[in-house]
Design a protein around this motif. Sequence first.
Motif, mmCIF file in Angstrom:
data_model
loop_
_atom_site.group_PDB
_atom_site.id
_atom_site.type_symbol
_atom_site.label_atom_id
_atom_site.label_comp_id
_atom_site.label_asym_id
_atom_site.label_seq_id
_atom_site.Cartn_x
_atom_site.Cartn_y
_atom_site.Cartn_z
ATOM 1 N N PRO A 136 0.818 -1.212 0.000
ATOM 2 C CA PRO A 136 0.000 0.000 0.000
ATOM 3 C C PRO A 136 0.854 1.266 0.000
ATOM 4 C CG PRO A 136 -0.714 -1.550 1.710
ATOM 5 C CD PRO A 136 0.587 -2.055 1.191
ATOM 6 N N VAL A 137 0.442 2.244 -0.790
ATOM 7 C CA VAL A 137 1.098 3.555 -0.854
ATOM 8 C C VAL A 137 0.014 4.620 -0.706
ATOM 9 C CG1 VAL A 137 2.513 5.140 -2.207
ATOM 10 C CG2 VAL A 137 2.915 2.670 -2.370
ATOM 11 N N ARG A 138 0.154 5.507 0.255
ATOM 12 C CA ARG A 138 -0.837 6.558 0.524
ATOM 13 C C ARG A 138 -0.209 7.921 0.279
ATOM 14 N NH1 ARG A 138 -4.933 6.556 4.670
ATOM 15 N NH2 ARG A 138 -6.141 8.488 4.520
ATOM 16 N N ALA A 139 -0.805 8.723 -0.595
ATOM 17 C CA ALA A 139 -0.309 10.075 -0.860
ATOM 18 C C ALA A 139 -0.579 10.962 0.350
ATOM 19 C CB ALA A 139 -0.971 10.642 -2.098
ATOM 20 N N LEU A 140 0.421 11.736 0.751
ATOM 21 C CA LEU A 140 0.286 12.653 1.889
ATOM 22 C C LEU A 140 0.226 14.106 1.461
ATOM 23 C CD1 LEU A 140 2.850 11.047 4.380
ATOM 24 C CD2 LEU A 140 0.388 10.648 4.229
ATOM 25 N N GLY A 141 0.702 14.418 0.266
ATOM 26 C CA GLY A 141 0.725 15.797 -0.200
ATOM 27 C C GLY A 141 2.022 16.086 -0.922
ATOM 28 N N VAL A 142 2.232 17.347 -1.247
ATOM 29 C CA VAL A 142 3.398 17.763 -2.013
ATOM 30 C C VAL A 142 4.156 18.838 -1.240
ATOM 31 C CG1 VAL A 142 4.227 18.759 -4.178
ATOM 32 C CG2 VAL A 142 2.236 17.236 -4.185
ATOM 33 N N THR A 182 4.711 10.347 0.430
ATOM 34 C CA THR A 182 3.776 9.235 0.623
ATOM 35 C C THR A 182 4.098 8.507 1.921
ATOM 36 O OG1 THR A 182 5.198 7.650 -0.548
ATOM 37 C CG2 THR A 182 3.589 8.870 -1.871
ATOM 38 N N ALA A 183 3.156 7.692 2.354
ATOM 39 C CA ALA A 183 3.393 6.698 3.396
ATOM 40 C C ALA A 183 3.212 5.337 2.750
ATOM 41 C CB ALA A 183 2.419 6.877 4.555
ATOM 42 N N TYR A 184 4.180 4.439 2.933
ATOM 43 C CA TYR A 184 4.052 3.120 2.310
ATOM 44 C C TYR A 184 4.458 2.021 3.281
ATOM 45 C CZ TYR A 184 9.047 3.893 1.060
ATOM 46 O OH TYR A 184 10.401 4.159 1.070
ATOM 47 N N SER A 185 3.782 0.886 3.131
ATOM 48 C CA SER A 185 4.006 -0.265 4.005
ATOM 49 C C SER A 185 3.875 -1.538 3.183
ATOM 50 C CB SER A 185 3.002 -0.265 5.165
ATOM 51 O OG SER A 185 1.678 -0.232 4.657
ATOM 52 N N ARG A 186 4.109 -2.688 3.829
ATOM 53 C CA ARG A 186 4.006 -3.946 3.113
ATOM 54 C C ARG A 186 2.566 -4.432 3.071
ATOM 55 N NH1 ARG A 186 8.851 -3.759 5.042
ATOM 56 N NH2 ARG A 186 8.056 -3.919 7.164
ATOM 57 N N GLU A 188 -2.726 14.822 9.557
ATOM 58 C CA GLU A 188 -1.997 15.743 10.431
ATOM 59 C C GLU A 188 -0.603 16.138 9.947
ATOM 60 O OE1 GLU A 188 -3.450 17.070 12.931
ATOM 61 O OE2 GLU A 188 -5.212 15.783 13.145
ATOM 62 N N ALA A 189 -0.015 15.410 9.014
ATOM 63 C CA ALA A 189 1.359 15.708 8.600
ATOM 64 C C ALA A 189 1.452 17.111 7.996
ATOM 65 C CB ALA A 189 1.849 14.671 7.596
ATOM 66 N N THR A 190 2.492 17.851 8.381
ATOM 67 C CA THR A 190 2.678 19.223 7.920
ATOM 68 C C THR A 190 3.499 19.208 6.634
ATOM 69 O OG1 THR A 190 2.677 19.936 10.234
ATOM 70 C CG2 THR A 190 3.382 21.548 8.592
ATOM 71 N N VAL A 191 2.855 18.837 5.539
ATOM 72 C CA VAL A 191 3.559 18.827 4.258
ATOM 73 C C VAL A 191 3.794 20.257 3.777
ATOM 74 C CG1 VAL A 191 3.485 18.019 1.876
ATOM 75 C CG2 VAL A 191 2.599 16.579 3.710
ATOM 76 N N LEU A 192 2.779 21.115 3.944
ATOM 77 C CA LEU A 192 2.898 22.530 3.600
ATOM 78 C C LEU A 192 2.489 23.331 4.830
ATOM 79 C CD1 LEU A 192 3.484 24.585 1.349
ATOM 80 C CD2 LEU A 192 1.052 24.524 0.775
ATOM 81 N N PRO A 193 3.407 24.100 5.442
ATOM 82 C CA PRO A 193 3.094 24.783 6.700
ATOM 83 C C PRO A 193 2.044 25.878 6.517
ATOM 84 C CG PRO A 193 5.224 25.496 5.863
ATOM 85 C CD PRO A 193 4.784 24.376 4.990
ATOM 86 N N ALA A 194 1.157 26.008 7.486
ATOM 87 C CA ALA A 194 0.058 26.976 7.384
ATOM 88 C C ALA A 194 0.559 28.406 7.272
ATOM 89 C CB ALA A 194 -0.873 26.834 8.592
ATOM 90 N N HIS A 195 1.666 28.738 7.968
ATOM 91 C CA HIS A 195 2.120 30.130 7.975
ATOM 92 C C HIS A 195 2.769 30.543 6.656
ATOM 93 C CE1 HIS A 195 5.656 27.787 9.251
ATOM 94 N NE2 HIS A 195 6.407 28.777 8.787
#
Length: 303
Positions: A157-163, A268-272, A289-296
């Motif tokens: 599995p591969v999950r997109a988290l952002g850019v 991404t987050a990936y696991s077996r 919750e991951a801070t891929v792009l900071p709010a400020h």
Amino acid sequence: MITLRQMEYLVTVVEQGSFTRAAELLHVTQPALSHQMRVLERAVGAPLLERLPRSVRLTPTGRALLPHARAALADARRSLCAARQAAGLEAGELEVATLYSVSLGVLPSALRAWRQAHPDVHIRLFEHRHVDELLAAMREGQADVAVGPPPPDWDGPVRALGVEEFVVVLPTDDPVGADGGGRVDLGVLAEREWVHYAPGHGLADLVERVCAAAGFQPRASVRTEQTASAPLLAAAGLGPALVPANVLPPGFDGLVLRPDPPVRRPLTAYSRRGGDPLTTAFVDVLAREATVLPAHLRDALQP
């Protein structure tokens, strides 16, 4: 019959580079550790380790066995977590592999949220300098989940988290920022000496690629191993630095410009395959919750 304990002994000796240090970490005597390694070698039918004056070295047979030993230990840990989850026991340890820059900028907010929701599930973090090292470690079974750029040819599995967005950092009074546009063509910095990353650091490759696309090879005034040091050195006037925007805190005392064209990196987050519920729950928290792009900096970095 090879046991998990023997595999743990092998992996620990290799990671510590010493029978003495491994025995201390495993809380066994050195003779007992040496005996179990000899038993393992007899079961395999060949030597696994070459004992050097100050370290140990894997034999070809040992190198072949090591990734399977690590994978077996990881599978055993995941099985325990799954059993605890099925029994309603919210306790244990989750192993997360990532890159140094990601652990600095992206993960803290997600780990805080995870800690609040699962206070008895502890995180063991494995940090790597380069994406290739991260992927190789995951293929060997180092962790339950990895957080990094999309892995090529991954069968789980591969999950997109952002850019991620990357920014250029300079001193606040640098004339490049005088036009107030908030953007910079990297070509105008071609004659500068840069705050660069040490060879082998994954961001060193990124800097080289984007500068080559802008028509030049960056000259380094200083090279750093630490992603967190790069913006501080740049703000102090040692040269421009290219850094992930998410490593910059609110109120950062430096000139922050967006490269034109933008420099981005998907995460991404990936696991077996067959991951346990605990890993799935952690990935869900990462996605929220991951801070891929900071709010400020979000408004300044939007196209």
